[in-house]
Scaffold this motif. Structure first.
Motif, PDB file in Angstrom:
ATOM      1  N   LEU A 509       0.808  -1.206  -0.054  1.00  0.00           N
ATOM      2  CA  LEU A 509       0.012  -0.029   0.006  1.00  0.00           C
ATOM      3  C   LEU A 509       0.933   1.031   0.107  1.00  0.00           C
ATOM      4  O   LEU A 509       0.780   2.192  -0.726  1.00  0.00           O
ATOM      5  CB  LEU A 509      -0.890   0.124   1.326  1.00  0.00           C
ATOM      6  N   LEU A 510       1.810   1.109   0.834  1.00  0.00           N
ATOM      7  CA  LEU A 510       2.910   2.219   0.597  1.00  0.00           C
ATOM      8  C   LEU A 510       3.626   2.365  -0.332  1.00  0.00           C
ATOM      9  O   LEU A 510       3.741   4.014  -0.989  1.00  0.00           O
ATOM     10  CB  LEU A 510       3.829   2.165   1.891  1.00  0.00           C
ATOM     11  N   GLY A 511       3.927   1.456  -1.237  1.00  0.00           N
ATOM     12  CA  GLY A 511       4.409   1.500  -2.773  1.00  0.00           C
ATOM     13  C   GLY A 511       3.415   2.131  -3.508  1.00  0.00           C
ATOM     14  O   GLY A 511       3.735   2.990  -4.752  1.00  0.00           O
ATOM     15  N   GLU A 512       1.778   1.752  -3.662  1.00  0.00           N
ATOM     16  CA  GLU A 512       1.081   2.288  -4.103  1.00  0.00           C
ATOM     17  C   GLU A 512       0.816   3.530  -4.213  1.00  0.00           C
ATOM     18  O   GLU A 512       0.668   4.452  -5.085  1.00  0.00           O
ATOM     19  CB  GLU A 512      -0.243   1.358  -3.953  1.00  0.00           C
ATOM     20  N   VAL A 513       0.803   3.931  -2.747  1.00  0.00           N
ATOM     21  CA  VAL A 513       0.683   5.524  -2.383  1.00  0.00           C
ATOM     22  C   VAL A 513       1.463   6.373  -3.292  1.00  0.00           C
ATOM     23  O   VAL A 513       1.433   7.350  -3.765  1.00  0.00           O
ATOM     24  CB  VAL A 513       0.516   5.729  -0.911  1.00  0.00           C
ATOM     25  N   THR A 514       2.952   5.786  -3.089  1.00  0.00           N
ATOM     26  CA  THR A 514       3.925   6.663  -3.374  1.00  0.00           C
ATOM     27  C   THR A 514       3.900   6.661  -4.848  1.00  0.00           C
ATOM     28  O   THR A 514       4.091   7.803  -5.773  1.00  0.00           O
ATOM     29  CB  THR A 514       5.580   5.928  -3.221  1.00  0.00           C
ATOM     30  N   GLU A 515       3.660   5.608  -5.626  1.00  0.00           N
ATOM     31  CA  GLU A 515       3.542   5.621  -7.078  1.00  0.00           C
ATOM     32  C   GLU A 515       2.424   6.441  -7.578  1.00  0.00           C
ATOM     33  O   GLU A 515       2.562   7.236  -8.535  1.00  0.00           O
ATOM     34  CB  GLU A 515       3.147   4.225  -7.726  1.00  0.00           C
ATOM     35  N   SER A 516       1.264   6.541  -6.725  1.00  0.00           N
ATOM     36  CA  SER A 516       0.094   7.286  -7.327  1.00  0.00           C
ATOM     37  C   SER A 516       0.471   8.861  -7.113  1.00  0.00           C
ATOM     38  O   SER A 516       0.187   9.543  -7.635  1.00  0.00           O
ATOM     39  CB  SER A 516      -1.160   6.979  -6.403  1.00  0.00           C
ATOM     40  N   GLU A 517       1.259   9.175  -5.952  1.00  0.00           N
ATOM     41  CA  GLU A 517       1.536  10.366  -5.918  1.00  0.00           C
ATOM     42  C   GLU A 517       2.481  10.918  -6.903  1.00  0.00           C
ATOM     43  O   GLU A 517       2.516  12.024  -7.405  1.00  0.00           O
ATOM     44  CB  GLU A 517       2.273  10.600  -4.359  1.00  0.00           C
ATOM     45  N   ALA A 518       3.441  10.121  -7.549  1.00  0.00           N
ATOM     46  CA  ALA A 518       4.236  10.559  -8.617  1.00  0.00           C
ATOM     47  C   ALA A 518       3.463  10.541  -9.691  1.00  0.00           C
ATOM     48  O   ALA A 518       3.701  11.522 -10.379  1.00  0.00           O
ATOM     49  CB  ALA A 518       5.152   9.124  -8.681  1.00  0.00           C
ATOM     50  N   ARG A 519       2.430   9.847 -10.057  1.00  0.00           N
ATOM     51  CA  ARG A 519       1.711   9.954 -10.948  1.00  0.00           C
ATOM     52  C   ARG A 519       0.980  11.322 -11.082  1.00  0.00           C
ATOM     53  O   ARG A 519       0.718  11.930 -12.091  1.00  0.00           O
ATOM     54  CB  ARG A 519       0.682   8.745 -11.410  1.00  0.00           C
ATOM     55  N   TYR A 520       0.494  11.485 -10.037  1.00  0.00           N
ATOM     56  CA  TYR A 520      -0.163  12.833  -9.661  1.00  0.00           C
ATOM     57  C   TYR A 520       0.559  14.011  -9.973  1.00  0.00           C
ATOM     58  O   TYR A 520       0.193  14.866 -10.713  1.00  0.00           O
ATOM     59  CB  TYR A 520      -0.760  12.810  -8.305  1.00  0.00           C
ATOM     60  N   ARG A 521       1.715  14.045  -9.424  1.00  0.00           N
ATOM     61  CA  ARG A 521       2.621  15.145  -9.728  1.00  0.00           C
ATOM     62  C   ARG A 521       3.039  15.366 -11.169  1.00  0.00           C
ATOM     63  O   ARG A 521       3.089  16.385 -11.750  1.00  0.00           O
ATOM     64  CB  ARG A 521       3.844  14.761  -8.818  1.00  0.00           C
ATOM     65  N   THR A 522       3.285  14.130 -11.750  1.00  0.00           N
ATOM     66  CA  THR A 522       3.515  13.876 -13.440  1.00  0.00           C
ATOM     67  C   THR A 522       2.233  14.510 -14.042  1.00  0.00           C
ATOM     68  O   THR A 522       2.709  15.489 -15.349  1.00  0.00           O
ATOM     69  CB  THR A 522       3.949  12.682 -13.676  1.00  0.00           C
ATOM     70  N   ALA A 523       1.251  14.193 -13.817  1.00  0.00           N
ATOM     71  CA  ALA A 523       0.089  14.749 -14.511  1.00  0.00           C
ATOM     72  C   ALA A 523      -0.093  16.141 -14.470  1.00  0.00           C
ATOM     73  O   ALA A 523      -0.478  17.223 -15.201  1.00  0.00           O
ATOM     74  CB  ALA A 523      -1.037  13.854 -14.092  1.00  0.00           C
ATOM     75  N   VAL A 524       0.069  16.794 -13.024  1.00  0.00           N
ATOM     76  CA  VAL A 524      -0.005  18.114 -12.815  1.00  0.00           C
ATOM     77  C   VAL A 524       0.986  18.994 -13.486  1.00  0.00           C
ATOM     78  O   VAL A 524       0.739  19.867 -14.295  1.00  0.00           O
ATOM     79  CB  VAL A 524      -0.086  18.243 -11.362  1.00  0.00           C
ATOM     80  N   GLU A 525       2.120  18.494 -13.546  1.00  0.00           N
ATOM     81  CA  GLU A 525       3.315  19.117 -14.080  1.00  0.00           C
ATOM     82  C   GLU A 525       3.100  19.228 -15.739  1.00  0.00           C
ATOM     83  O   GLU A 525       3.425  20.193 -16.379  1.00  0.00           O
ATOM     84  CB  GLU A 525       4.513  18.485 -13.825  1.00  0.00           C
ATOM     85  N   ASN A 526       2.525  18.179 -16.351  1.00  0.00           N
ATOM     86  CA  ASN A 526       2.629  18.065 -17.725  1.00  0.00           C
ATOM     87  C   ASN A 526       1.122  18.531 -18.184  1.00  0.00           C
ATOM     88  O   ASN A 526       0.660  18.291 -19.402  1.00  0.00           O
ATOM     89  CB  ASN A 526       2.870  16.628 -18.151  1.00  0.00           C
TER      90      ASN A 526
END
Length: 746
Positions: A509-526
């Motif tokens: 779950l911690l890995g999924e949260v970290t990956e989801s946060e990374a995807r969220y930041r990538t989507a916001v930045e792009n």
């Protein structure tokens, strides 16, 4: 197995009564278990087939409903009515504009949906006005080839949708079904039709991923009129389930041979018979041995008492001898077991608590996990096997304490066990419960070669469950003890497996949260829009790349400031008051000036969110640059105005042309009559002015005339002269421009 020779001996009496009753009971239980299991398997299989078919039918129904909705939505566009009405009035230029808009709309639909290899708009004669094929507009589509389908569309009522049968076409690899709806005006006249060619590739791919057993498959079929489901029956009958798709002539059918689910049950029945005979033989041996054990000397009880008094907590007395001797031995053993159990329970609790305290940190590393299990649960050896779901196997990972038998981790990693097989560890994975194998040499589920290689007579095994699935199996043993693994260790083993699974689930779950946060930041930045995050005090905490390029402020300058830095004080305060009053803002228009002086027209959406009860409210602002879009809209409005002006000019010119012809004719007649010189000059001026007005009207008609151009030879001198006649008066009288014209006489 030797039996006592005397017919009246205790062994003979026990065997005569116990064996027939035990064998009869075991046979009856085995037969009843087989019949019940067979019936339950067939019933549950039929229910599973029906559930799978219903789920598949729901997906297919959703697919067709979406196609119907797309057809109804596109058909409601006013562009189609505007097109055929302009065609009816002979306004070909306007009709061409609407045709292109319709083609653009169909291209956008194909790109968004991805399910329409061909989209066609037909006129009343069946000719394709426009066609979109594979996301591209076909410039000259030609006549529509589905004559029968077009006839059915002409017979349909307004708003009715017509569907073609499933067919194979040359322009699409997957089967295609046609959806169409007619265009009928207010007078009930058929004006054309809209036809969608829908590819069934997504439907067949979705049904192709459904597998039940070995032969079970789902497919799309024309709806049958009989019974929809068949109950399980004898013989080699196929279990089927058919669910109709509402609003279509098709059904989803799932068929599977019931032998796929009964094959293992046949094997189980055979194994049960073998086990029945083995159990009978073991029963004879056990009873004979017990009878002989009753004659053991009473000195064993005294020796055990002296050994226990000397500190040997392992000293026990066999429950041998008749009557009071057996009861005394049992009482002694119970007392010794309770004392030892309490002592070992205290020690075991200390070890388990210590092992569980380290579990969350150690379980993520397989070696530390196994070491914690071996030491914490009081075992000498251990092995860990990971579940490979892709290959359907258990794969050895590592071991502890295997050095005594010369087993390395490399050799252990080469051990693979089929999850569908009959190995004891495969049973642990399928059963999801820990178990203890008292004697691996006598258990047919244990691999005898592996038992001999590891020198393991008794062991415990437990599944590690994470996320609702078994991810590993841990095996523990203590060879030096000599006896079977105590059943009392099962709770500790299960507790360890549960803690290991929980720790792995937390890590996942911690890995999924970290990956989801990374995807969220990538989507916001792009993001193509400016995205800004604000804290509870409306200070900027998030500033993506689009915001930086749009307003000219890097994140280091924007962080900690309010949105007034980008929107200006007036716009910012206005939007802020709206958000504080209404709680959110949706697509509000705002005109701002950037850092470098550019003027932007923005669409601002401002929403709030809270991390939880009692948490401070934060804000999320999305700003879309609509400057270019609004310029294009203004140009389109201006073009529409010019079109309206041209239409108005044409009408006025037509109305003026008739009375002007009368004036010109009478002026020409008056000039030819005899008159005084002064009147003659006025009549000539009147005739010249009337001819000038006629030329102006003809020029306006020529300017506003609609239709296709024709290539021909044209005199440029005449074009220049006609243009000057149209604009000369305004240029000379109002603009003060003096014209000097020199034309090539050739």
């Amino acid at each position: 197995m030797p039996f006592p020779t005397r017919p009246g001996s205790l062994s003979a009496r026990l065997l005569v009564w116990i064996l027939p009753i035990a064998l009869a009971a075991m046979t009856a239980v085995s037969a009843a278990s087989y019949l019940i299991a067979r019936r339950v398997i067939l019933e549950e299989t039929q229910k599973g087939i029906e559930a799978v078919t219903s789920a598949a039918a729901a997906q297919v129904r959703s697919f067709f409903e979406q196609r119907h909705n797309d057809l109804a939505t596109i058909a409601q566009s006013p562009l189609f009515r505007d097109h055929y009405m302009n065609v009816a009035y002979g306004l070909d230029v306007e009709a061409e504009v609407y045709r292109r808009e319709i083609a653009r709309m169909l291209v956008d639909l194909e790109r968004r949906a991805g399910a329409y290899p061909r989209l066609s708009y037909l006129d009343a004669s069946g000719r394709e006005v426009c066609r979109v094929e594979d996301g591209k507009v076909v410039e000259r589509p030609g006549p529509y080839r589905g004559e029968d389908f077009f006839k059915s569309l002409k017979r349909a009522k307004r708003g009715q949708r017509v569907t073609t049968p499933i067919s194979k076409v040359a322009w699409q690899s997957a089967p295609v079904v046609g959806f169409g709806t007619p265009f009928i005006d207010e007078s009930g006249r058929f004006r054309g039709a809209l036809v969608f060619g829908v590819s069934l590739r997504p439907v067949y791919e979705s049904l192709g991923r459904i597998h039940l057993g070995v032969t079970g498959r789902s497919y799309l079929s024309v709806r049958q009129t009989g019974a929809l489901r068949h109950e399980p029956r004898g013989g080699g009958e196929t279990l089927t389930s058919e669910v109709p798709i509402a609003g279509t002539p098709w059904s989803v059918v799932t068929a599977v041979n019931r032998r796929d689910f009964l094959s293992r049950l046949t094997w189980v029945s055979t194994a049960t018979l073998i086990l029945l005979f083995l159990t009978a033989a073991a029963l004879v041996a056990a009873i004979s041995r017990q009878v002989r054990a009753l004659l053991a000397p009473l000195q064993r009880l005294a020796a055990a008492s002296h050994a226990y008094a000397g500190g040997d907590l392992e000293a026990r007395v066999d429950l041998a001898g008749p009557g009071e001797v057996a009861e005394l031995a049992e009482s002694f053993n119970i007392m010794a077991d309770r004392l030892k159990a309490r002592t070992e329970d205290l020690m075991q609790r200390v070890r388990e608590l210590t092992a569980l305290q380290r579990m969350n940190d150690a379980v993520l590393r397989q070696l530390a996990c196994l070491e914690a299990a071996v030491q914490g649960l009081g075992f000498e050896r251990g092995a860990l096997f990971w579940v490979d779901e892709g290959l359907g196997e258990l794969v050895g990972a590592c071991g502890r304490g295997m050095e005594r038998v010369g087993l390395t981790d490399e050799e252990l990693r080469g051990k693979r066990i089929d999850l569908a097989g009959d190995d004891i560890l495969a049973h642990v994975v399928r059963g999801r419960v820990p178990l203890v194998v008292p004697d691996a040499r006598l258990d047919p589920r244990c691999d005898p070669r592996w038992v001999e290689r590891t020198d393991c007579r008794s062991f415990g095994a437990a599944p590690i469950v994470s996320g609702g699935r078994v991810i590993a199996v841990v095996c523990l043993s203590s060879p030096s003890v000599g006896g079977p693994v105590p059943a009392a260790k099962l709770p500790g083993l299960g507790l360890f497996a549960g803690a290991a699974g929980l720790a792995l689930e937390n890590a996942r779950l911690l890995g999924e949260v970290t990956e989801s946060e990374a995807r969220y930041r990538t989507a916001v930045e792009n993001s193509p829009h400016a995205v800004v995050g604000l804290d509870q005090h409306y200070r900027i905490t998030l500033w993506n790349r689009r915001a930086e390029s749009l307003f000219g402020y890097p994140p280091t300058e924007a962080y900690g400031r309010t949105l007034a830095v980008a929107l200006g004080d007036d716009v910012y305060e206005r939007l802020k008051r709206t958000v504080e009053t209404e709680g959110a803002l949706r697509q509000a228009a705002a005109a701002v000036t950037t850092r470098d002086g550019r003027r932007l027209d923005l669409s601002v959406s401002w929403t709030g969110q809270s991390a939880g009860p009692g948490a401070a409210r934060e804000w999320f602002v999305v700003m879309q640059d609509e400057t270019e879009q609004r310029k294009l809209q203004a140009q389109l409005v201006q073009a529409e105005k010019m079109t309206a002006v041209g239409t108005l000019i044409a009408g006025v010119a037509h109305e003026l042309n008739n009375p002007l012809g009368v004036v010109t004719m009478f002026a020409e007649l008056m000039v030819r009559r005899p008159a005084p010189p002064a009147d003659k000059e006025d009549l000539k001026r009147l005739h010249a002015s009337a001819m000038r007005c006629a030329d102006i009207v003809q020029g306006l008609l020529l300017f506003s005339r609609r239709g296709g151009g024709v290539r021909c030879r044209l005199s440029l001198n005449r074009v220049v002269q006609a243009t000057l006649e149209l604009f000369e008066y305004r240029l000379v009288r109002f603009e003060g421009i003096k014209l000097e014209v020199e034309l090539d006489p050739a």
